[in-house]
Design a protein around this motif. Structure first.
Motif, PDB file in Angstrom:
ATOM      1  N   LEU A   1      68.327  -1.366  58.961  1.00 23.95           N
ATOM      2  CA  LEU A   1      68.261  -2.437  58.260  1.00 23.95           C
ATOM      3  C   LEU A   1      69.490  -3.217  57.992  1.00 23.95           C
ATOM      4  CD1 LEU A   1      64.806  -2.103  56.422  1.00 23.95           C
ATOM      5  CD2 LEU A   1      65.490  -3.896  58.220  1.00 23.95           C
ATOM      6  N   ARG A   2      70.356  -2.280  57.046  1.00 24.38           N
ATOM      7  CA  ARG A   2      71.450  -2.553  56.624  1.00 24.38           C
ATOM      8  C   ARG A   2      72.518  -3.095  57.612  1.00 24.38           C
ATOM      9  NH1 ARG A   2      73.819   1.536  54.376  1.00 24.38           N
ATOM     10  NH2 ARG A   2      72.099   2.838  54.139  1.00 24.38           N
ATOM     11  N   PHE A   3      72.451  -2.303  58.951  1.00 26.30           N
ATOM     12  CA  PHE A   3      73.377  -2.572  60.017  1.00 26.30           C
ATOM     13  C   PHE A   3      72.984  -4.149  60.578  1.00 26.30           C
ATOM     14  CE2 PHE A   3      73.295  -2.638  64.613  1.00 26.30           C
ATOM     15  CZ  PHE A   3      75.058  -2.826  64.648  1.00 26.30           C
ATOM     16  N   LEU A   4      71.634  -4.391  60.784  1.00 26.95           N
ATOM     17  CA  LEU A   4      71.124  -5.654  61.340  1.00 26.95           C
ATOM     18  C   LEU A   4      71.623  -6.777  60.489  1.00 26.95           C
ATOM     19  CD1 LEU A   4      67.666  -4.565  62.745  1.00 26.95           C
ATOM     20  CD2 LEU A   4      69.769  -5.101  64.129  1.00 26.95           C
ATOM     21  N   ARG A   5      71.231  -6.484  58.982  1.00 32.44           N
ATOM     22  CA  ARG A   5      71.530  -7.529  58.197  1.00 32.44           C
ATOM     23  C   ARG A   5      72.992  -7.980  58.003  1.00 32.44           C
ATOM     24  NH1 ARG A   5      66.945  -5.323  53.964  1.00 32.44           N
ATOM     25  NH2 ARG A   5      65.169  -6.231  54.916  1.00 32.44           N
TER      26      ARG A   5
ATOM     27  N   ALA B   1      79.595  -3.587  58.786  1.00 28.70           N
ATOM     28  CA  ALA B   1      78.497  -3.289  60.108  1.00 28.70           C
ATOM     29  C   ALA B   1      79.193  -1.871  60.651  1.00 28.70           C
ATOM     30  CB  ALA B   1      78.560  -4.413  61.089  1.00 28.70           C
ATOM     31  N   PRO B   2      80.448  -1.845  61.054  1.00 29.40           N
ATOM     32  CA  PRO B   2      80.946  -0.589  61.423  1.00 29.40           C
ATOM     33  C   PRO B   2      80.533   0.529  60.642  1.00 29.40           C
ATOM     34  CG  PRO B   2      82.379  -2.337  61.545  1.00 29.40           C
ATOM     35  CD  PRO B   2      81.581  -3.047  60.635  1.00 29.40           C
ATOM     36  N   VAL B   3      80.334   0.402  59.107  1.00 32.12           N
ATOM     37  CA  VAL B   3      80.190   1.626  58.235  1.00 32.12           C
ATOM     38  C   VAL B   3      78.772   2.034  58.429  1.00 32.12           C
ATOM     39  CG1 VAL B   3      79.999   2.237  55.943  1.00 32.12           C
ATOM     40  CG2 VAL B   3      82.045   0.758  56.606  1.00 32.12           C
ATOM     41  N   PHE B   4      77.918   0.984  58.648  1.00 35.27           N
ATOM     42  CA  PHE B   4      76.444   1.196  58.754  1.00 35.27           C
ATOM     43  C   PHE B   4      76.080   1.772  59.950  1.00 35.27           C
ATOM     44  CE2 PHE B   4      75.782  -2.415  55.620  1.00 35.27           C
ATOM     45  CZ  PHE B   4      76.125  -1.717  54.491  1.00 35.27           C
ATOM     46  N   LEU B   5      77.024   1.194  61.139  1.00 34.86           N
ATOM     47  CA  LEU B   5      76.667   2.054  62.608  1.00 34.86           C
ATOM     48  C   LEU B   5      77.011   3.565  62.331  1.00 34.86           C
ATOM     49  CD1 LEU B   5      76.328   1.608  65.363  1.00 34.86           C
ATOM     50  CD2 LEU B   5      78.280   0.731  65.730  1.00 34.86           C
ATOM     51  N   LYS B   6      78.135   3.529  61.729  1.00 31.14           N
ATOM     52  CA  LYS B   6      78.451   5.054  61.762  1.00 31.14           C
ATOM     53  C   LYS B   6      77.399   5.947  60.934  1.00 31.14           C
ATOM     54  CE  LYS B   6      82.508   8.269  60.069  1.00 31.14           C
ATOM     55  NZ  LYS B   6      83.577   7.936  59.450  1.00 31.14           N
ATOM     56  N   GLU B   7      76.730   5.408  60.009  1.00 35.51           N
ATOM     57  CA  GLU B   7      75.707   6.156  59.241  1.00 35.51           C
ATOM     58  C   GLU B   7      74.524   6.508  60.067  1.00 35.51           C
ATOM     59  OE1 GLU B   7      72.748   5.784  55.527  1.00 35.51           O
ATOM     60  OE2 GLU B   7      74.227   4.325  55.730  1.00 35.51           O
TER      61      GLU B   7
END
Length: 326
Positions: A162-166, A178-184
Motif C-alpha cells: 500500500l505504501r508503495f502504491l500510494r 517508492a524505491p524504498v518501499f519497493l525494496k521492503e
C-alpha cells in the motif's frame, strides 16, 4: 495532548481493494504507473492463457481468485495469498472468480535482479556469523530454485504494498519513497520464502542443526505450550544463547517464529476444516480464543471468522460456476 492509538489505523484487505480499484479504471491490464507494474481488473472469469515473465515476478490479489500453472504444478491464490514466479518461466493463468459487484483486482510487479541480489546479500550478511557446531560448518550443497512459491499475505506485506502504491501519486514521493518501499516488498517476499524453506527442511537437518531440530519439534507439538525456556532446554542451551542463535538463523525471535507457525497452521485449518474458531485456537496452542483472534487479525487483516466466511463464500461461488458449466 491526545495520543493516537495505532490500533485505529490498522490496514485491512479492503484498503488494498480500494487502492487497486482506483488505479484500474479499465477492464484488463492497466500499466504506466511504474516500470514493470501492471494492475488487472476483470468483471467475469477469464479463459486460461499462457504468459512468461522476464524477471522475478510478484503477483498479489486484492479481490477474486486465480489459478496459475507453472512447471506442471498448479498454484491457487486469492486475497489471503500472493505468488512469486521465477523469471523466464512460461506459465498459464486463469481467473476463476470475478463479478461486476466484486471484480477481480490484482497487480503484477517485476522485480529487478539487481535489487533482489542486493536484498538477498543484506539478509545473508546478517546471518554469516552463525555456526551450529564447534567446527566450521561446510557450505550446504546448492539446491534447485523453486519456480513458484505461495505465501500468506500478512499485514506487513500488505502495508509495504500500500505504501508503495500510494507513493506513486506524487513526483517527490515517487522519486524518494517508492524505491524504498519497493525494496521492503522484496525483503518481505524473500523472508516469506526463507520461512517456508526453513520449515520444510527442518526435519531432515535436525540431527546436525539445533535450530532446525527445534523447528521440527514445534511443528509436531504446535498445540502444546512452547516457552523459550523449554525450547532452549531441549536444544541443551541457555535461553539467551538459544534466542541469539535462533534469531541469527531465522531472522526472528523464537517467540515470533512460533507465533507465525501457529497462525499459519490456523489458516490452513480454516481452509481445510469446518470447525469452530475456539477449536482451531486450541489446536494451534492458544489458551485464550480472544488472544488468538487478535493475533490472527494483526497478521492477516481480518478475523478468523471473516476469513472462514470468505473462504466459504468462495467455495459456494466455485460450486455454482461448476454447475453452470455442466
Amino acid at each position: 495532548m491526545s495520543i493516537l492509538n495505532p490500533l485505529e489505523f490498522r490496514i485491512t484487505p479492503s484498503d488494498l481493494v480500494a487502492e487497486l480499484r482506483a488505479r484500474a479504471p479499465k477492464i484488463g491490464m492497466n500499466e504506466g504507473l511504474w516500470p514493470g507494474l501492471a494492475i488487472y481488473r476483470f468483471d467475469a472469469p477469464a479463459a486460461p492463457q499462457w504468459e512468461e515473465v522476464r524477471e522475478l515476478h510478484l503477483c498479489v490479489i486484492a479481490q477474486g481468485r486465480k489459478v496459475v500453472t507453472a512447471d506442471g504444478a498448479k498454484c491457487y491464490y486469492d486475497p489471503l495469498t500472493y505468488l512469486a514466479i521465477s523469471d523466464n518461466l512460461p506459465f498459464r493463468t486463469e481467473i476463476v472468480e470475478a463479478s461486476p459487484a466484486k471484480p477481480f483486482l490484482s497487480f503484477g510487479l517485476q522485480l529487478d535482479h539487481a535489487l533482489v541480489r542486493e536484498v538477498s546479500s543484506d539478509i545473508i550478511l546478517e546471518r554469516q556469523t552463525t555456526a551450529f557446531t564447534t567446527t566450521r560448518p561446510k557450505a550446504p550443497p546448492p539446491t534447485a530454485a523453486t519456480p513458484t512459491f505461495v505465501s500468506a499475505l500478512d499485514r506487513d506485506m500488505m502495508d509495504a504494498i500500500l505504501r508503495f502504491l500510494r507513493a506513486l501519486s506524487t513526483g517527490a514521493d515517487r522519486r524518494v519513497l517508492a524505491p524504498v518501499f519497493l525494496k521492503e516488498i522484496v525483503y518481505r517476499a524473500l523472508q516469506a520464502e526463507q520461512y517456508t524453506r526453513l520449515t520444510q527442511r527442518a526435519a531432515s537437518e535436525s540431527a546436525s542443526n539445533p535450530v532446525s531440530g527445534i523447528i521440527a519439534y514445534v511443528q509436531e507439538h504446535i498445540g502444546e505450550p512452547l516457552s523459550v525456556a523449554d525450547l532452549a532446554e531441549r536444544a541443551i542451551m541457555s535461553p539467551s544463547a538459544f534466542s541469539h542463535l535462533f534469531r541469527d538463523v531465522t531472522g526472528r525471535s523464537p517467540y515470533q517464529f512460533v507465533k507465525e507457525m501457529r497462525l499459519n497452521k490456523a489458516r490452513e485449518l480454516l481452509i481445510e476444516n469446518e470447525v469452530s474458531v475456539t477449536q482451531i485456537s486450541k489446536a494451534v496452542g492458544y489458551r485464550s480464543t480472544s488472544h488468538f483472534i487478535n493475533e490472527f487479525r494483526d497478521r492477516y487483516g481480518m478475523t478468523p471468522r471473516a476469513c472462514s466466511d470468505a473462504l466459504a463464500g468462495r467455495a459456494m461461488t466455485l460450486e455454482a460456476a461448476a454447475r453452470d458449466r455442466v
